[in-house]
Structures are given as structure tokens and as C-alpha cells.
Design an enzyme around this catalytic site. Structure first.
Site, mmCIF file in Angstrom:
data_model
loop_
_atom_site.group_PDB
_atom_site.id
_atom_site.type_symbol
_atom_site.label_atom_id
_atom_site.label_comp_id
_atom_site.label_asym_id
_atom_site.label_seq_id
_atom_site.Cartn_x
_atom_site.Cartn_y
_atom_site.Cartn_z
ATOM 1 N N GLU A 117 0.815 -1.219 0.000
ATOM 2 C CA GLU A 117 0.000 0.000 0.000
ATOM 3 C C GLU A 117 0.847 1.266 0.000
ATOM 4 O O GLU A 117 0.434 2.295 -0.526
ATOM 5 C CB GLU A 117 -0.968 0.008 1.179
ATOM 6 C CG GLU A 117 -2.103 -1.009 1.064
ATOM 7 C CD GLU A 117 -1.717 -2.401 1.526
ATOM 8 O OE1 GLU A 117 -0.526 -2.624 1.879
ATOM 9 O OE2 GLU A 117 -2.599 -3.290 1.551
ATOM 10 N N PHE A 134 -11.517 -7.466 14.002
ATOM 11 C CA PHE A 134 -10.430 -7.878 13.117
ATOM 12 C C PHE A 134 -10.140 -6.775 12.094
ATOM 13 O O PHE A 134 -11.034 -6.285 11.418
ATOM 14 C CB PHE A 134 -10.816 -9.181 12.401
ATOM 15 C CG PHE A 134 -9.753 -9.648 11.436
ATOM 16 C CD1 PHE A 134 -8.481 -9.996 11.890
ATOM 17 C CD2 PHE A 134 -10.017 -9.726 10.073
ATOM 18 C CE1 PHE A 134 -7.506 -10.409 11.004
ATOM 19 C CE2 PHE A 134 -9.047 -10.151 9.181
ATOM 20 C CZ PHE A 134 -7.776 -10.486 9.650
ATOM 21 N N LYS A 181 -17.672 -0.867 5.769
ATOM 22 C CA LYS A 181 -18.002 -1.889 4.780
ATOM 23 C C LYS A 181 -19.505 -1.933 4.496
ATOM 24 O O LYS A 181 -19.920 -2.070 3.335
ATOM 25 C CB LYS A 181 -17.515 -3.249 5.281
ATOM 26 C CG LYS A 181 -17.556 -4.329 4.215
ATOM 27 C CD LYS A 181 -16.842 -5.586 4.700
ATOM 28 C CE LYS A 181 -16.885 -6.672 3.646
ATOM 29 N NZ LYS A 181 -16.204 -7.894 4.105
#
Ligand SMILES: Cc1ncc(C[n+]2csc(CCOP(=O)(O)OP(=O)(O)O)c2C)c(N)n1
Lengths: 552, 80
Positions: free
Chosen positions: A43, A105, A155
Site C-alpha cells: 500500500e 479484526f 463496509k
């Protein structure tokens, strides 16, 4: 999100997928062709490629990463863009809204982590926010002094559908020009006997190159440039006084402390430029043209502070200044140029014997490309060789990690540059240390078949740090010697053509072979192991204490 | 020499503004004596008042840096 990027005219995004950004990646797949996605290999590479893309195109670079490690891997790239005023929009996936704050997570507080290194950031938790927030992100990145923004998108917000209506926002209006101050600035310049113009990155960002030339020519004032301002002023112009700062040119640094008026345009008096601030240009009246209010009077007090766009301010200023010549003052610059040439430049660029020097590689490249390539450097001694010896004839053509000085910048930034300027010759110059910091990005060069030309100046050391150890730590070379791999084999493994040269007689031919190659090419040049960059303003010294060589 | 200043900030998103204010204050190692954040008004605008001990140039610099923060619409700094 993909639609929003298309609305903003984005053509290329650099990224790396992962769990929390999968809905967006799915959209990139489904709407394949709407955007070109370049898969980085880390990244940090994606962020630095977006930065390089923005530097050559002037449009915001876009990078995408997943939550947690994907997001934290962007950090160095974002910090560099912040310090160098690069417009960037960074998009990170985030865990779904309901789990925020639960140490789920791959949850990291990327908004918190990047707060000090972004111009703006925002966490999107509802899909309906997407159009407005994206439009604002591009608006902020482009407005005023550009910079990176980060959008962290939960998300579930990526999965939800919305009634999509997009309204682009124009960049914020430029600050209003204070005419009285412009006239006051003109008066100071008209009365000056030993004036200087110092230009920085702001000149390129506002597209004021022509205005700088016009002002300098009308007033006969010599022009010095910061590292990031370098490609803004023609290298062969008789008023070009060279580079400011630690490894810049001798005359312009020494004479800074004799100038009576300094016009600083789009530069921020960084400590690498000023040396010891308490002894910097104390005798001079400073006129400071700067779009970021917070830079005015920060390091150097301005007699006239002009909060303005560089181009607009210079256009007005040119009307009020009187034609002048400062022949005697310019003679002083020539005198110092002569000293620097004899003490440093001659032997660096045309050495008669010994190992190849970094400067001669850059000088030969500059001749062979007629100063018209985009040259990207990494960080270290070779970076200073590029800045000092490549003669940039085209604007926005010198890419360097200035404010952050981040090793590893070169390879990904040159990938972004080549994608942003596919028709231009892009040449990367890097050291053996910095190459290995983002060497994985060779995968991108190979996969995209970018015609990038890479020059590795291999001295077997972390050269710049070794130089400081030699000068300030009695040659105690603590962990700066590298035991390197066979770089040609590495290039070969990626299917990239490569060649190594160690003999001066082969250098010119090897450069030609590299430049003429159709695809990517790695040229490794074995250079002198323990060479030093001079002139130098040692840390803590004043600009007029610049050294031409090692102290006896 | 350090002096006491009152920094008054108007922000349209108080918490996000506060995050950036704190970043700037800690980065410049500015001592904070007191910080109050008033409830947002009907339009969602909040006011923060921060009492600082700092050198005058750093106070001026910090006020200017705060004006760059997108969430902040107004900054005033006054010696106490
Ligand atoms: C990420 C990062 N880590 C450490 C440094 C400190 N640093 C500055 S220059 C340099 C040496 C660079 O060595 P190399 O890439 O071989 O280039 P050279 O100086 O030899 O041209 C180091 C370690 C840095 N600038 N960036």
C-alpha cells in the site's frame, strides 16, 4: 464510490484489495473500464504512486486500501503528500459501523492515526453520504494549498445502495489580493540594490512559471529555487542562481545573507533552506507571497506578507515594478559560481579518473535527454546529485520527496509519473538503499509493461548517512554498509531488461541503450563508494558558512 | 517567555475539530490549563474555549494552523 471517482474525472487509481474494501473492488470489476486500477505490491507503493501521478498531472492522485494493515501502510505516503502539498484522495475500507470501537479484526483508527498528516479526513458510515463527502474530498484536496485527504468507508456503507446524485465542487476561490501590499512590495523591489527572488513548489502549483521569468527579466533580479521549485525556472537563464539550501548552490546561499530584499514566492523557509534560522537573512526585508496563511511569518518575519495565489500576485506585481539591472550584484553570483565550479562541479561532472561519480551520470543523462525528461529521485546523495546536475527544461518534471525525505519514494512515484504522462520519458534515479525499500513495485512495472527507465547508483552504502558519519561522527560507519543482492538477477526475474556498468568508458553507451529500450530498463551504475556531496551547509550552520569541501 | 492566552474556536463538527486541535497542541507541546466545549447550537455549530500557556509566536502560529482545519470556521486568540 467508483461512480463518484468517475464523476471527478479520475482515470487511474492505485490500490490493494482486502476484506473491508471488497465491495468497492467488486464495483471496480463490475464497472471494469470505467477506471484503470493499478495493483501496487504494497500500500505504501499505491500511496506514493498516486503522489507521483498527482505531481505530473496536477490532478488529485487516488489510492485505495483495505482497513487495518492496508490503511496503516499508506501512512508514509500520506505524510509525504502533506508536507509537499500534493493533492491526493486516499480511500480506506473500514469494518462495518456496528463493530466500530470494538477492536474487531483489522480495525484501526485510521482517522485518528492520520489526523496530523491529512488536510481533511472523514469516516463514512452511511451510503447516502458518499456523493457529498467525495465531492468535498476532491474540493479540499485541490483548494488553496493542496494536500491529501482520507475517506474511511465502513463496509456496510459500501454494500448499501443509494439514490446517486453527484455535484462536483469547484476549488475554493483564491484569496483576495491586497493591492496596497502589492504596491508596497513593488516599492521595496524598486528601491532594492541587492535583491533576490526565491521560488518554491507554490510557483508550479499555481502555474506561475512565466510570471516569474517576466518579473525577473523586468527587474533584473536573480532567481534561486528550493528543491521542489526546481523545474519552474529555465536552467540556462542568465538570472538562474540555482538551488537554495543544504546542498544547493554556493552563491545563492552565501549571498542570501547580503541581500537587502528577498521576494519569496510559494516557498516556506524550510530549515533545509534556511540553515540556522537565527543567522538567516537578518539584514533583508522579506516579501512573502504564499497561499497558506499559516506559512506567513512562521519561520521568517515578512516585511510584506501577501496572502495570495502566486500567479495572481506576480501578475499584479509585474505592473508596479520598474525595469532595472543589477549588474554588480549579479557579478557576485558569477564569482561564487566560478568558485563552486572549480572546487566541486568540474570534478564531479567530468572527472578524469577514478570510479564513476553520481553527478556525472546525472549530467550525461541531462545532456542525452536535453533536460526534457521527467526525473524522479529517491532520497539520499543521488537525490542531491539529481537536483544539482539535471537541467530541468520542462515544468513539473522533477519529482522528489522533499519535506518528508522518504526513502522508497522513487520507484512507486515514477510508476505514477509514467502513468500520468505516458508519452514522456520518465527516468528514475535511486540509491541501493532506497531501491530496496519498495523494490516489490518492480512487479507493477513488469505487469503494466511501463517503459520506465531506472538508474540505480550503487555505492554499497546508505550514502547520505555514511557521509554524515564521516563528517560528524569520526567515520564510525554504524550500520550503513550494505551487502547487496545481484540487482540484475532481480530485474531478470521480473522480465525487465538490465545492464551493469562500472567503467566510465561504457557509461554513455549504456545510457543510450537504456533510453532507446522499448520497455522498462534497469541500469545499475557502480559508483564511488565513499563520495561526499558538496557544497554543504552543515546542520546548525548559517547559509553563508556553506562548505565547498571537507573541513581540513 | 510563556504567557496565558484564551483561544476561542467555532467549529461545525466539534469532536473532529477537537481531535485536530489536540494534535496541534500536543505537537507543539503547548500547555493547556482548561478546555471547555459548549453544546452545539441548532445549526450544529459548537464553541470551544481553551486556556493555554505558550510563547506568543507559538500562539500566533497555532492560531493560524487552526484556521486551516476544515471543520473550524473561526479562531480568536487573546492574551489573558
Ligand atoms: C524511510 C527512511 N528511512 C531512513 C532515512 C534516512 N536516510 C536518509 S538518506 C539515507 C541513505 C540512503 O541511501 P541510498 O538509498 O543507498 O542512497 P545514497 O545516499 O547512497 O545515494 C537514509 C538511511 C530516510 N530518509 N527515509
Amino acid at each position: 464510490m467508483v461512480q463518484a471517482l468517475v464523476e471527478e474525472g479520475v482515470e487511474v487509481v492505485f490500490g490493494y484489495p482486502g476484506g473491508a474494501i471488497m465491495p468497492m473492488y467488486d464495483a471496480l470489476h463490475v464497472h471494469g473500464g470505467a477506471l484503470r486500477h493499478i495493483l501496487a505490491r504494497h500500500e505504501q507503493g499505491a500511496a506514493m504512486a498516486a503522489d507521483g501521478y498527482a505531481r505530473v498531472t496536477g490532478r488529485p492522485g487516488v489510492c485505495v486500501a483495505t482497513s487495518g494493515p492496508g490503511a496503516t501502510n499508506l501512512v508514509t505516503g500520506i505524510a509525504g503528500a502533506m508536507l509537499d502539498s500534493i493533492p491526493m484522495v486516499c480511500i480506506t475500507g473500514q469494518i462495518s459501523g456496528a463493530f466500530l470501537g470494538s477492536d474487531a479484526f483489522q480495525e484501526t483508527d485510521i482517522i485518528g492515526i492520520t489526523a496530523p498528516i491529512t488536510k481533511w479526513s472523514y469516516q463514512i458510515t452511511r451510503a447516502e453520504e458518499i456523493p457529498e463527502v467525495f465531492a468535498k474530498a476532491f474540493h479540499v484536496a485541490r483548494s488553496g494549498r493542496p494536500g491529501p485527504v482520507l475517506l474511511d468507508v465502513a463496509k456496510d456503507a459500501q454494500f448499501a445502495s443509494l439514490d446517486f446524485r453527484y455535484r462536483r465542487r469547484p476549488p475554493a476561490p483564491k484569496p483576495e489580493l491586497d493591492l496596497d501590499r502589492v504596491k508596497e512590495a513593488a516599492r521595496l523591489l524598486n528601491e532594492a540594490r541587492r535583491p533576490c527572488i526565491f521560488i518554491g513548489h507554490g510557483v508550479l502549483l499555481s502555474g506561475a512559471q512565466k510570471e516569474v521569468v517576466a518579473l525577473a527579466e523586468k527587474t533584473g533580479i536573480p532567481v534561486g529555487s528550493t528543491l521542489l521549485g526546481l523545474s519552474a525556472f529555465p536552467p540556462d537563464h542568465p538570472l538562474n542562481a540555482g538551488m537554495l539550501g543544504m546542498h544547493g548552490n554556493y552563491g545563492v546561499n552565501v549571498l542570501t545573507n547580503q541581500a537587502d530584499v528577498i521576494l519569496a514566492v510559494g516557498m516556506r523557509f524550510d530549515d533545509r533552506v534556511t540553515g540556522k534560522l537565527a543567522l538567516y537573512a537578518k539584514q533583508a526585508k522579506v516579501i512573502h507571497i504564499e497561499i497558506d496563511l499559516a506559512e506567513l511569518d512562521k519561520n521568517v518575519r515578512a516585511a510584506v506578507a501577501l496572502h495570495a495565489d502566486a500567479k495572481e500576485a506576480l501578475q499584479e506585481l509585474i505592473r508596479w515594478v520598474e525595469p532595472a539591472k543589477h549588474s554588480e550584484w549579479l557579478t557576485g553570483f558569477r564569482h561564487y559560481d566560478g568558485l563552486e565550479f572549480e572546487a566541486v562541479v568540474k570534478n564531479e561532472t567530468t572527472p578524469a579518473e577514478g570510479d564513476i561519480r553520481m553527478a556525472e551520470v546525472v549530467a550525461r543523462l541531462s545532456e542525452k535527454t536535453d533536460g526534457r525528461a521527467i526525473v524522479v529521485s529517491d532520497v539520499g546523495q543521488h537525490q542531491m546529485a539529481v537536483a544539482r546536475y539535471y537541467r530541468f527544461k520542462r515544468p513539473n518534471s522533477h519529482l522528489s520527496s522533499g519535506g518528508l525525505g522518504a526513502m522508497g519514494f522513487g520507484l512507486p512515484a515514477s510508476i505514477g509519473a509514467q502513468l500520468g504522462a505516458p508519452d514522456r520519458q520518465v527516468v528514475l534515479i535511486m540509491g541501493d538503499g532506497g531501491f530496496q525499500m519498495n523494490i516489490q513495485e518492480l512487479g507493477v512495472v513488469a505487469q503494466e509493461r511501463l517503459p520506465l527507465k531506472m538508474i540505480l547508483l550503487n555505492n554499497g552504502f546508505l550514502g547520505m548517512v555514511r557521509q554524515w558519519q564521516e563528517m560528524f561522527f569520526e567515520k564510525r560507519y554504524s550500520f550503513t554498509e550494505l551487502s547487496n543482492p545481484d540487482f540484475l538477477k532481480i530485474a531478470g526475474a521480473y522480465g525487465i531488461a538490465a545492464r551493469r556498468v562500472a567503467a566510465r568508458a561504457e557509461l554513455a553507451g549504456a545510457l543510450t541503450e537504456m533510453l532507446d529500450a522499448d520497455g522498462p530498463f534497469l541500469l545499475e551504475v557502480v559508483v564511488e563508494r565513499e563520495a561526499n556531496v558538496f557544497p554543504m551547509i552543515a546542520a546548525g550552520s548559517a547559509v553563508d558558512e556553506m562548505l565547498l569541501s571537507m573541513k581540513p | 517567555m510563556k504567557k496565558t492566552f484564551i483561544l476561542s474556536v467555532t467549529a461545525h463538527s466539534a469532536l473532529r475539530a477537537l481531535q485536530r486541535i489536540v494534535c496541534l497542541l500536543t505537537r507543539s507541546r503547548i500547555d493547556v490549563d482548561r478546555l471547555t466545549m459548549a453544546e452545539a447550537d441548532a445549526a450544529g455549530v459548537s464553541r470551544l474555549e481553551i486556556c493555554l500557556r505558550v510563547e506568543p509566536q507559538i500562539a500566533e502560529r497555532t492560531a493560524k494552523q487552526l484556521r486551516r482545519v476544515v471543520e473550524i470556521s473561526d479562531v480568536h486568540i487573546q492574551p489573558l
